[in-house]
Design a protein around this motif. Structure first.
Motif, PDB file in Angstrom:
ATOM      1  N   VAL A   1     134.532  14.777  25.049  1.00  0.00           N
ATOM      2  CA  VAL A   1     134.378  15.177  26.447  1.00  0.00           C
ATOM      3  C   VAL A   1     133.727  14.060  27.259  1.00  0.00           C
ATOM      4  CG1 VAL A   1     133.249  16.824  27.986  1.00  0.00           C
ATOM      5  CG2 VAL A   1     134.341  17.635  25.909  1.00  0.00           C
ATOM      6  N   VAL A   2     132.733  13.380  26.696  1.00  0.00           N
ATOM      7  CA  VAL A   2     132.079  12.269  27.404  1.00  0.00           C
ATOM      8  C   VAL A   2     133.098  11.174  27.711  1.00  0.00           C
ATOM      9  CG1 VAL A   2     130.419  10.392  27.147  1.00  0.00           C
ATOM     10  CG2 VAL A   2     129.755  12.706  26.578  1.00  0.00           C
ATOM     11  N   ASP A   3     133.956  10.852  26.749  1.00  0.00           N
ATOM     12  CA  ASP A   3     134.981   9.837  26.988  1.00  0.00           C
ATOM     13  C   ASP A   3     135.911  10.246  28.128  1.00  0.00           C
ATOM     14  OD1 ASP A   3     133.933   8.319  24.945  1.00  0.00           O
ATOM     15  OD2 ASP A   3     135.423   8.954  23.451  1.00  0.00           O
TER      16      ASP A   3
ATOM     17  N   ARG B   1     138.038  19.351  34.443  1.00  0.00           N
ATOM     18  CA  ARG B   1     138.049  20.481  33.513  1.00  0.00           C
ATOM     19  C   ARG B   1     138.304  19.950  32.113  1.00  0.00           C
ATOM     20  NH1 ARG B   1     141.792  25.962  33.320  1.00  0.00           N
ATOM     21  NH2 ARG B   1     141.120  26.549  31.221  1.00  0.00           N
ATOM     22  N   CYS B   2     137.383  20.255  31.227  1.00  0.00           N
ATOM     23  CA  CYS B   2     137.496  19.912  29.809  1.00  0.00           C
ATOM     24  C   CYS B   2     137.158  21.171  29.024  1.00  0.00           C
ATOM     25  CB  CYS B   2     136.523  18.803  29.413  1.00  0.00           C
ATOM     26  SG  CYS B   2     136.816  17.252  30.218  1.00  0.00           S
ATOM     27  N   ASP B   3     138.113  21.711  28.330  1.00  0.00           N
ATOM     28  CA  ASP B   3     137.888  22.968  27.625  1.00  0.00           C
ATOM     29  C   ASP B   3     137.257  22.719  26.262  1.00  0.00           C
ATOM     30  OD1 ASP B   3     138.886  24.436  29.702  1.00  0.00           O
ATOM     31  OD2 ASP B   3     140.913  24.518  28.903  1.00  0.00           O
ATOM     32  N   PHE B   4     135.959  23.001  26.172  1.00  0.00           N
ATOM     33  CA  PHE B   4     135.238  22.912  24.910  1.00  0.00           C
ATOM     34  C   PHE B   4     134.507  24.211  24.609  1.00  0.00           C
ATOM     35  CE2 PHE B   4     132.585  21.057  28.214  1.00  0.00           C
ATOM     36  CZ  PHE B   4     131.399  21.764  28.077  1.00  0.00           C
ATOM     37  N   GLY B   5     134.849  25.272  25.323  1.00  0.00           N
ATOM     38  CA  GLY B   5     134.186  26.554  25.142  1.00  0.00           C
ATOM     39  C   GLY B   5     133.005  26.675  26.082  1.00  0.00           C
TER      40      GLY B   5
ATOM     41  N   ALA C   1     128.326  12.026  41.096  1.00  0.00           N
ATOM     42  CA  ALA C   1     127.949  13.360  40.632  1.00  0.00           C
ATOM     43  C   ALA C   1     129.107  13.960  39.847  1.00  0.00           C
ATOM     44  CB  ALA C   1     127.603  14.239  41.822  1.00  0.00           C
ATOM     45  N   LEU C   2     128.790  14.904  38.984  1.00  0.00           N
ATOM     46  CA  LEU C   2     129.783  15.497  38.095  1.00  0.00           C
ATOM     47  C   LEU C   2     129.793  17.008  38.223  1.00  0.00           C
ATOM     48  CD1 LEU C   2     131.696  15.393  35.559  1.00  0.00           C
ATOM     49  CD2 LEU C   2     129.619  15.558  34.188  1.00  0.00           C
ATOM     50  N   MET C   3     130.978  17.578  38.363  1.00  0.00           N
ATOM     51  CA  MET C   3     131.162  19.018  38.210  1.00  0.00           C
ATOM     52  C   MET C   3     132.122  19.207  37.048  1.00  0.00           C
ATOM     53  SD  MET C   3     132.480  22.076  40.681  1.00  0.00           S
ATOM     54  CE  MET C   3     130.950  22.237  41.569  1.00  0.00           C
ATOM     55  N   LEU C   4     131.617  19.818  35.999  1.00  0.00           N
ATOM     56  CA  LEU C   4     132.366  20.000  34.758  1.00  0.00           C
ATOM     57  C   LEU C   4     132.678  21.477  34.602  1.00  0.00           C
ATOM     58  CD1 LEU C   4     133.362  18.791  32.050  1.00  0.00           C
ATOM     59  CD2 LEU C   4     131.076  19.198  31.161  1.00  0.00           C
ATOM     60  N   VAL C   5     133.957  21.786  34.424  1.00  0.00           N
ATOM     61  CA  VAL C   5     134.400  23.163  34.228  1.00  0.00           C
ATOM     62  C   VAL C   5     134.974  23.268  32.828  1.00  0.00           C
ATOM     63  CG1 VAL C   5     135.931  24.994  35.057  1.00  0.00           C
ATOM     64  CG2 VAL C   5     134.945  23.377  36.678  1.00  0.00           C
ATOM     65  N   SER C   6     134.534  24.281  32.099  1.00  0.00           N
ATOM     66  CA  SER C   6     135.031  24.520  30.751  1.00  0.00           C
ATOM     67  C   SER C   6     135.361  25.990  30.606  1.00  0.00           C
ATOM     68  CB  SER C   6     133.994  24.105  29.710  1.00  0.00           C
ATOM     69  OG  SER C   6     134.464  24.418  28.411  1.00  0.00           O
ATOM     70  N   ALA C   7     136.442  26.286  29.890  1.00  0.00           N
ATOM     71  CA  ALA C   7     136.858  27.673  29.705  1.00  0.00           C
ATOM     72  C   ALA C   7     137.025  27.979  28.228  1.00  0.00           C
ATOM     73  CB  ALA C   7     138.168  27.931  30.439  1.00  0.00           C
ATOM     74  N   ASP C   8     136.705  29.212  27.893  1.00  0.00           N
ATOM     75  CA  ASP C   8     136.969  29.743  26.560  1.00  0.00           C
ATOM     76  C   ASP C   8     137.970  30.872  26.765  1.00  0.00           C
ATOM     77  OD1 ASP C   8     137.011  30.599  23.990  1.00  0.00           O
ATOM     78  OD2 ASP C   8     134.882  31.074  23.844  1.00  0.00           O
TER      79      ASP C   8
ATOM     80  N   ARG D   1     135.978  33.697  29.269  1.00  0.00           N
ATOM     81  CA  ARG D   1     134.734  33.223  29.889  1.00  0.00           C
ATOM     82  C   ARG D   1     134.917  31.781  30.310  1.00  0.00           C
ATOM     83  NH1 ARG D   1     129.755  34.554  26.105  1.00  0.00           N
ATOM     84  NH2 ARG D   1     130.302  32.452  25.550  1.00  0.00           N
ATOM     85  N   TYR D   2     134.141  31.387  31.303  1.00  0.00           N
ATOM     86  CA  TYR D   2     134.147  29.997  31.728  1.00  0.00           C
ATOM     87  C   TYR D   2     132.730  29.567  32.074  1.00  0.00           C
ATOM     88  CZ  TYR D   2     133.835  31.588  36.550  1.00  0.00           C
ATOM     89  OH  TYR D   2     133.428  32.171  37.716  1.00  0.00           O
ATOM     90  N   MET D   3     132.542  28.254  32.140  1.00  0.00           N
ATOM     91  CA  MET D   3     131.236  27.692  32.455  1.00  0.00           C
ATOM     92  C   MET D   3     131.439  26.548  33.442  1.00  0.00           C
ATOM     93  SD  MET D   3     128.401  26.049  29.856  1.00  0.00           S
ATOM     94  CE  MET D   3     129.571  25.031  29.020  1.00  0.00           C
ATOM     95  N   VAL D   4     130.582  26.501  34.445  1.00  0.00           N
ATOM     96  CA  VAL D   4     130.610  25.425  35.433  1.00  0.00           C
ATOM     97  C   VAL D   4     129.253  24.737  35.407  1.00  0.00           C
ATOM     98  CG1 VAL D   4     130.880  24.831  37.865  1.00  0.00           C
ATOM     99  CG2 VAL D   4     132.228  26.691  36.876  1.00  0.00           C
ATOM    100  N   VAL D   5     129.274  23.409  35.250  1.00  0.00           N
ATOM    101  CA  VAL D   5     128.047  22.628  35.206  1.00  0.00           C
ATOM    102  C   VAL D   5     128.119  21.576  36.304  1.00  0.00           C
ATOM    103  CG1 VAL D   5     126.647  21.075  33.809  1.00  0.00           C
ATOM    104  CG2 VAL D   5     127.865  22.952  32.716  1.00  0.00           C
ATOM    105  N   ALA D   6     127.111  21.532  37.154  1.00  0.00           N
ATOM    106  CA  ALA D   6     127.011  20.501  38.185  1.00  0.00           C
ATOM    107  C   ALA D   6     125.843  19.591  37.821  1.00  0.00           C
ATOM    108  CB  ALA D   6     126.800  21.130  39.552  1.00  0.00           C
ATOM    109  N   PHE D   7     126.068  18.285  37.945  1.00  0.00           N
ATOM    110  CA  PHE D   7     125.057  17.309  37.538  1.00  0.00           C
ATOM    111  C   PHE D   7     125.125  16.098  38.456  1.00  0.00           C
ATOM    112  CE2 PHE D   7     124.128  13.403  35.149  1.00  0.00           C
ATOM    113  CZ  PHE D   7     122.822  13.643  34.784  1.00  0.00           C
ATOM    114  N   ALA D   8     123.966  15.630  38.872  1.00  0.00           N
ATOM    115  CA  ALA D   8     123.871  14.397  39.656  1.00  0.00           C
ATOM    116  C   ALA D   8     122.858  13.490  38.973  1.00  0.00           C
ATOM    117  CB  ALA D   8     123.438  14.688  41.086  1.00  0.00           C
TER     118      ALA D   8
END
Length: 102
Positions: free
Chosen positions: A26-28, A45-49, A70-77, A82-89
């Motif tokens: 996912v980092v790559d 969007r990177c699906d890792f659960g 800044a990064l907004m990462l969306v992942s879905a299971d 279910r899904y997860m949204v992560v915002a990071f600066a």
């Protein structure tokens, strides 16, 4: 008892290895997306659960490699709907309010 203990240790080792592989993959993807995008934000969007430990490791590694976006990462299971949204600066980035952005 010893057999169960050894199986438990194997399972824990496998989970750690799997999480490390997911994190590096996912980092790559995220760093590549940041390199090819213009502006100061990356949405991917990177699906890792919905594993919060993987998300935290990804944001920490992203912050070390990319200092200006800044990064907004969306992942879905999809299996559990279910899904997860992560915002990071990264530190020092004043132009993005992650709480308002997410």
């Amino acid at each position: 008892r010893d057999t169960l203990g050894s199986y438990g240790k194997r399972v824990v080792a496998w989970k750690k290895k799997n999480a490390a592989e997911q994190t590096s993959r996912v980092v790559d993807q995220v760093v590549e997306a940041a390199g090819s995008s213009s502006g100061d934000k990356v949405v991917i969007r990177c699906d890792f659960g919905c594993d919060g430990k993987v998300a935290k490791a990804v944001t920490a590694a992203y912050g070390k490699k990319v200092k200006d976006k800044a990064l907004m990462l969306v992942s879905a299971d999809e299996s559990s709907d279910r899904y997860m949204v992560v915002a990071f600066a990264p530190k020092g980035m004043k132009g993005v309010d992650c709480k308002a952005w997410a």
